[in-house]
Design a protein around this motif. Sequence first.
Motif, PDB file in Angstrom:
ATOM      1  N   SER A   6      17.426  27.468  60.907  1.00 37.35           N
ATOM      2  CA  SER A   6      16.067  27.590  61.423  1.00 37.35           C
ATOM      3  C   SER A   6      15.156  26.611  60.698  1.00 37.35           C
ATOM      4  CB  SER A   6      15.568  29.022  61.240  1.00 37.35           C
ATOM      5  OG  SER A   6      15.455  29.339  59.876  1.00 37.35           O
ATOM      6  N   ARG A  50       8.937  26.811  57.320  1.00 40.12           N
ATOM      7  CA  ARG A  50       7.567  27.118  57.707  1.00 40.12           C
ATOM      8  C   ARG A  50       6.752  25.833  57.816  1.00 40.12           C
ATOM      9  NH1 ARG A  50       2.544  27.268  56.243  1.00 40.12           N
ATOM     10  NH2 ARG A  50       1.179  28.890  57.055  1.00 40.12           N
ATOM     11  N   LYS A  66       5.636  32.412  59.059  1.00 43.80           N
ATOM     12  CA  LYS A  66       6.666  31.589  59.694  1.00 43.80           C
ATOM     13  C   LYS A  66       6.985  32.137  61.083  1.00 43.80           C
ATOM     14  CE  LYS A  66      11.404  29.991  59.127  1.00 43.80           C
ATOM     15  NZ  LYS A  66      12.604  29.973  58.294  1.00 43.80           N
ATOM     16  N   GLU A  67       7.123  33.441  61.194  1.00 47.40           N
ATOM     17  CA  GLU A  67       7.452  34.058  62.488  1.00 47.40           C
ATOM     18  C   GLU A  67       6.338  33.833  63.511  1.00 47.40           C
ATOM     19  OE1 GLU A  67       7.759  35.673  59.490  1.00 47.40           O
ATOM     20  OE2 GLU A  67       9.933  35.395  59.408  1.00 47.40           O
ATOM     21  N   GLN A  68       5.088  33.971  63.059  1.00 46.55           N
ATOM     22  CA  GLN A  68       3.964  33.756  63.963  1.00 46.55           C
ATOM     23  C   GLN A  68       3.900  32.291  64.419  1.00 46.55           C
ATOM     24  OE1 GLN A  68       0.970  35.196  61.267  1.00 46.55           O
ATOM     25  NE2 GLN A  68       0.825  37.196  62.283  1.00 46.55           N
ATOM     26  N   ARG A 110       6.521  31.689  67.102  1.00 41.58           N
ATOM     27  CA  ARG A 110       6.086  32.187  68.411  1.00 41.58           C
ATOM     28  C   ARG A 110       5.030  31.281  69.024  1.00 41.58           C
ATOM     29  NH1 ARG A 110       4.206  37.175  66.690  1.00 41.58           N
ATOM     30  NH2 ARG A 110       5.844  37.627  65.209  1.00 41.58           N
TER      31      ARG A 110
END
Length: 109
Positions: free
Chosen positions: A77, A80, A100-102, A105
């Motif tokens: 992956s 960030r 990082k997840e936001q 998305r």
Amino acid sequence: MPAGANAKRERQYEHIKEGQKRRGASEGRAEEIAARTVNKERAQAGESRSASRTSTRDKPAPERGGERSGKGKGPVSPTRDQLYNEARQKGVEGRSKMTKEQLARAVGR
């Protein structure tokens, strides 16, 4: 070549060494890999005077079939920072406070 090896192991050593050099390993690294591989094969076949437990109990490389070769470890992956830079290029608002997840998305991953 490891001391006390027969002609078959000599050929095996040269074959492995040449293969490693073709893959871009240095001369010293290719020799080290070849020697370690041949020594392990000799230990598993009972051709050496002494052998470690891991050498004799582990599956031989041909049986392992690349289990530990580094292949198939899954997708890597992005970091960030990489996601942040992608978000900046796309003009995403509020990106500096995103996790990082936001970020993933927001950039559509």
